[in-house]
Design a protein around this motif. Structure first.
Motif, mmCIF file in Angstrom:
data_model
loop_
_atom_site.group_PDB
_atom_site.id
_atom_site.type_symbol
_atom_site.label_atom_id
_atom_site.label_comp_id
_atom_site.label_asym_id
_atom_site.label_seq_id
_atom_site.Cartn_x
_atom_site.Cartn_y
_atom_site.Cartn_z
ATOM 1 N N GLU A 74 71.229 13.015 128.579
ATOM 2 C CA GLU A 74 70.412 14.018 127.906
ATOM 3 C C GLU A 74 68.925 13.696 128.012
ATOM 4 O O GLU A 74 68.078 14.557 127.755
ATOM 5 C CB GLU A 74 70.805 14.114 126.420
ATOM 6 N N TYR A 75 68.583 12.457 128.406
ATOM 7 C CA TYR A 75 67.186 12.075 128.585
ATOM 8 C C TYR A 75 66.667 12.440 129.975
ATOM 9 O O TYR A 75 65.523 12.147 130.303
ATOM 10 C CB TYR A 75 67.016 10.576 128.353
ATOM 11 N N GLU A 76 67.500 13.079 130.797
ATOM 12 C CA GLU A 76 67.075 13.414 132.158
ATOM 13 C C GLU A 76 65.950 14.451 132.128
ATOM 14 O O GLU A 76 66.000 15.438 131.390
ATOM 15 C CB GLU A 76 68.259 13.953 132.958
ATOM 16 N N ILE A 77 64.928 14.229 132.954
ATOM 17 C CA ILE A 77 63.800 15.158 133.075
ATOM 18 C C ILE A 77 64.185 16.271 134.033
ATOM 19 O O ILE A 77 64.765 16.023 135.095
ATOM 20 C CB ILE A 77 62.546 14.420 133.591
ATOM 21 N N ARG A 78 63.833 17.509 133.656
ATOM 22 C CA ARG A 78 64.174 18.660 134.500
ATOM 23 C C ARG A 78 62.948 19.540 134.691
ATOM 24 O O ARG A 78 62.043 19.543 133.852
ATOM 25 C CB ARG A 78 65.301 19.472 133.859
ATOM 26 N N PRO A 79 62.912 20.310 135.795
ATOM 27 C CA PRO A 79 61.803 21.257 135.979
ATOM 28 C C PRO A 79 61.685 22.194 134.787
ATOM 29 O O PRO A 79 62.685 22.667 134.248
ATOM 30 C CB PRO A 79 62.203 22.008 137.250
ATOM 31 N N GLY A 80 60.457 22.452 134.348
ATOM 32 C CA GLY A 80 60.219 23.287 133.173
ATOM 33 C C GLY A 80 59.966 22.489 131.915
ATOM 34 O O GLY A 80 59.485 23.041 130.919
ATOM 35 N N ASP A 81 60.242 21.182 131.948
ATOM 36 C CA ASP A 81 59.984 20.335 130.777
ATOM 37 C C ASP A 81 58.475 20.188 130.552
ATOM 38 O O ASP A 81 57.691 20.070 131.505
ATOM 39 C CB ASP A 81 60.581 18.940 130.963
ATOM 40 N N ILE A 82 58.080 20.171 129.275
ATOM 41 C CA ILE A 82 56.701 19.846 128.900
ATOM 42 C C ILE A 82 56.712 18.415 128.372
ATOM 43 O O ILE A 82 57.342 18.132 127.350
ATOM 44 C CB ILE A 82 56.164 20.817 127.839
ATOM 45 N N LEU A 83 56.047 17.540 129.086
ATOM 46 C CA LEU A 83 56.053 16.124 128.742
ATOM 47 C C LEU A 83 54.681 15.687 128.271
ATOM 48 O O LEU A 83 53.654 16.239 128.688
ATOM 49 C CB LEU A 83 56.466 15.281 129.955
ATOM 50 N N LEU A 84 54.671 14.682 127.413
ATOM 51 C CA LEU A 84 53.421 14.152 126.881
ATOM 52 C C LEU A 84 53.510 12.636 126.824
ATOM 53 O O LEU A 84 54.532 12.082 126.419
ATOM 54 C CB LEU A 84 53.141 14.734 125.499
ATOM 55 N N SER A 85 52.447 11.971 127.247
ATOM 56 C CA SER A 85 52.415 10.513 127.273
ATOM 57 C C SER A 85 52.154 9.984 125.864
ATOM 58 O O SER A 85 51.060 10.113 125.337
ATOM 59 C CB SER A 85 51.320 10.041 128.239
ATOM 60 N N ARG A 86 53.179 9.392 125.255
ATOM 61 C CA ARG A 86 53.063 8.894 123.876
ATOM 62 C C ARG A 86 52.286 7.588 123.817
ATOM 63 O O ARG A 86 51.514 7.345 122.883
ATOM 64 C CB ARG A 86 54.466 8.670 123.300
ATOM 65 N N ALA A 87 52.472 6.716 124.800
ATOM 66 C CA ALA A 87 51.804 5.412 124.831
ATOM 67 C C ALA A 87 51.166 5.237 126.193
ATOM 68 O O ALA A 87 51.840 5.300 127.220
ATOM 69 C CB ALA A 87 52.803 4.285 124.560
#
Length: 490
Positions: A74-87
Motif C-alpha cells: 500500500e506504500y507503493e507510489i503511483r502516477p497521480g500521487d501528490i508527494l511532499l518531502s517531510r524531512a
C-alpha cells in the motif's frame, strides 16, 4: 502585504481554510532497511530524500529493499500521487510534486508524505498550491530542526497550514492559466539549463585536453603532511572564529563565512588555516558537493577550520596550490570521489583514506604554471557566460513565484458569480466526513467492562469483530489530527 501573504479580503466565492480541511488524509511512508544500490524496475525500491525537489521527481533516486524484507505494498507510489518531502535539508523540506509517471514497485519512504485531496478538490490545483510562496513560507516557519542539517515538518503542522480555497470551477481556470504561463517559463528554463550544461562540458573538455597527457599521481604523494580533520566547535559569542561549511565554493575559501566558536586561540592553534591550504568537504546531503575542495588564497585574520572539512597541506616542490584547485574540479576527480563516497543517514561522506587515494595528472612545475595561466583565461570567459545564465534563471524564478502568488490570492483569473461558492464545497466535504465517521461508529462493538467480557465469553461465542481501520491513513478530522523545475529563492 508581502508576496506570500494571504489577502485579508477574500475574493468573491472563496473561503479561508487549512490544508487539513481540503485533504481526506495524509499518508506517511515507511522506514525500510535498504541497500545502497539502486533498485531495478523488477524489484522493490524505496525513494531517497534527494529524489524530490520543488516540482521534480527523480524515480532513479532510490535504494533497493533486501529480498524477503517485509513491507506493505500500500506504500507503493503511483502516477497521480501528490508527494511532499517531510524531512529534508532547509532548502527542500516541504518540496512537493505531482507524480506524472513512475516505475512500478517503488515505495514511499518515511521521509515523505502522500496527500490525498478531498472530493471536489482539483488535484492539479492542489499540487500548484503546495509550491506557492505562501505555503512554502509557512512550511519553512513550522519545520523543526537546525538550519544546517535536516529539517522536519510534521503531519499535524502541515494540516494546520492556512490557505484560500476558490470554487471548483475557478480551481480549474487557475490550473489552465498557470499551465499556459508556466509552460513558457519551463521552456525558457530548459534552454538555460542546457546552456549551463554546455558551459560545464566546454570547461571539462578544455581541462581534459590540457592535462590528459601527464602521468597520474595520488593526492597523498603531493602532501607535505597527512590530511587532517577539523574540530567540531559549538557556537559562543566572543569565542575564537571557525569557518562554516558554506565557506567552501568551487574556487576559493570565503573566509567571511565564519562563526565565533566555544574555544580559545590556544585550542584553535592546530586547526588554523594558512595561505595555500586546500580544504575539502567531508560530507554533504548532495553527492555532487561531497568532497568539493577550495583553496585558501589569503588569511588577513586568523581563523580555524571545522570538523566538516579536511585540510590538505601541499608540498610546494611538487604541486602548485592553484593547479590542485583546477584539477580537483575535473570530471575524472569528481567521478572517483562520488563512486567512493559512503552514505550515512542520507549524508554522503568521504574520509582521509578515500581522499588520499584520489588520482589526477601532474606535470612539472613550469608546465603547471603555464596551464594555470591558460585556465585562468578560459575560466574568466566561462564565468561571464555562467553569470548571464544565472541572472536569467533568477528572473525566471521571480516571475514563477509571482505567478503562483497571484494565482492563490485570487488575482490571476476573474471570479465568475455563477460559480458555486467554496463554502458549499466545504459543507459537502464535512458532511461526507461526518457520514463516514458515523458509519465507522455503527460498525464498532460497544465497549464492555472486563467482567462483562468474561461472562459473555463463558456463555456464548463472541461475534466476529470487524477489521480495524488502517492506522497509517488517518482521516483529518478534528478528533484525529495526524501527529516547478527551478529552485525558487525565498
Amino acid at each position: 502585504m508581502s508576496e506570500g501573504d494571504i489577502p485579508s479580503e477574500l475574493p468573491k466565492g472563496w473561503a479561508r481554510v487549512r490544508l487539513g480541511d481540503i485533504l481526506n488524509r495524509i499518508e506517511a511512508g515507511k522506514s525500510y532497511k535498504c541497500e545502497p544500490r539502486p533498485a531495478s524496475r523488477e524489484e522493490w525500491g524505496v525513494i531517497k530524500v534527494s529524489a524530490m525537489t520543488w516540482g521534480d521527481f527523480d524515480e532513479g533516486e532510490n535504494k533497493a529493499v533486501p529480498a524477503g524484507f517485509p513491507f506493505n505494498p500500500e506504500y507503493e507510489i503511483r502516477p497521480g500521487d501528490i508527494l511532499l518531502s517531510r524531512a529534508n535539508t532547509a532548502a527542500y523540506v516541504g518540496a512537493s510534486v505531482l507524480v506524472r509517471k513512475c516505475r512500478p514497485r517503488l515505495l514511499l519512504s518515511d521521509k515523505s508524505l502522500r496527500l490525498i485531496p478531498a472530493e471536489g478538490i482539483d488535484r492539479e490545483w492542489l499540487a500548484y498550491l503546495l509550491s506557492s510562496p505562501n505555503i512554502r513560507d509557512q512550511i519553512s516557519e513550522r519545520a523543526t530542526g537546525t538550519k544546517d542539517s535536516m529539517r522536519n515538518i510534521s503531519q499535524g503542522a502541515l494540516a494546520d497550514i492556512e490557505c484560500l480555497l476558490p470554487p471548483v470551477e475557478e480551481q480549474r481556470r487557475i490550473v489552465a492559466a498557470l499551465e499556459e504561463q508556466l509552460s513558457r517559463l519551463d521552456a525558457a528554463s530548459d534552454t538555460l539549463r542546457v546552456s549551463g550544461q554546455r558551459i560545464d562540458r566546454y570547461l571539462q573538455s578544455v581541462l581534459h585536453r590540457m592535462t590528459s597527457a601527464y602521468e597520474p599521481v595520488r593526492l597523498k604523494d603531493v602532501l607535505v603532511s597527512g590530511l587532517t580533520n577539523g574540530r567540531s566547535v559549538p557556537t559562543r559569542a566572543g569565542g575564537f572564529p571557525v569557518l562554516r561549511l558554506t565557506a567552501l565554493s568551487d574556487t576559493y575559501v570565503d573566509l567571511a563565512q565564519r562563526k565565533e566558536g566555544d574555544w580559545g586561540e590556544e585550542e584553535a592553534a592546530p586547526f588554523l588555516v594558512q595561505q595555500g591550504d586546500f580544504l575539502i568537504a567531508r560530507g554533504n546531503g548532495s553527492l555532487s558537493l561531497v568532497g568539493r575542495g577550495a583553496l585558501v588564497a589569503d588569511v588577513p585574520t586568523p581563523v580555524a577550520y571545522p570538523d566538516t572539512m579536511i585540510r590538505a597541506r601541499l608540498d610546494a616542490s611538487k604541486i602548485l596550490p592553484g593547479y590542485l584547485r583546477v584539477i580537483w574540479s575535473s570530471l575524472a576527480v569528481r567521478r572517483q570521489i562520488e563512486s567512493r563516497a559512503r552514505t550515512t543517514a542520507g549524508i554522503h561522506k568521504v574520509n582521509q583514506k578515500i581522499l588520499e587515494s584520489i588520482e589526477f595528472p601532474l606535470p612539472d612545475l613550469p608546465t603547471q604554471r603555464a596551464l594555470c595561466a591558460q585556465w585562468s583565461s578560459t575560466e574568466q570567459q566561462a564565468r561571464h557566460l555562467a553569470h548571464t545564465v544565472s541572472v536569467s534563471k533568477r528572473r525566471s524564478a521571480i516571475l514563477r513565484r509571482s505567478l503562483l502568488a497571484e494565482a492563490f490570492a485570487g488575482r490571476l483569473v476573474p471570479q465568475d458569480p455563477a460559480d458555486e461558492p467554496a463554502d458549499a464545497l466545504l459543507a459537502r466535504v464535512r458532511a461526507e466526513r461526518e457520514a463516514a465517521g458515523a458509519t465507522k461508529s455503527r460498525r464498532r462493538s460497544p465497549r464492555r467492562a472486563p467482567a462483562q467480557r468474561k461472562r459473555t465469553s463463558d456463555t456464548a461465542p463472541a461475534p466476529d469483530a470487524p477489521p480495524p481501520p488502517r492506522a497509517d491513513t488517518p482521516a483529518l478530522t478534528a478528533a484525529t489530527q495526524p501527529t516547478l523545475d527551478l529552485e525558487i529563492p525565498s
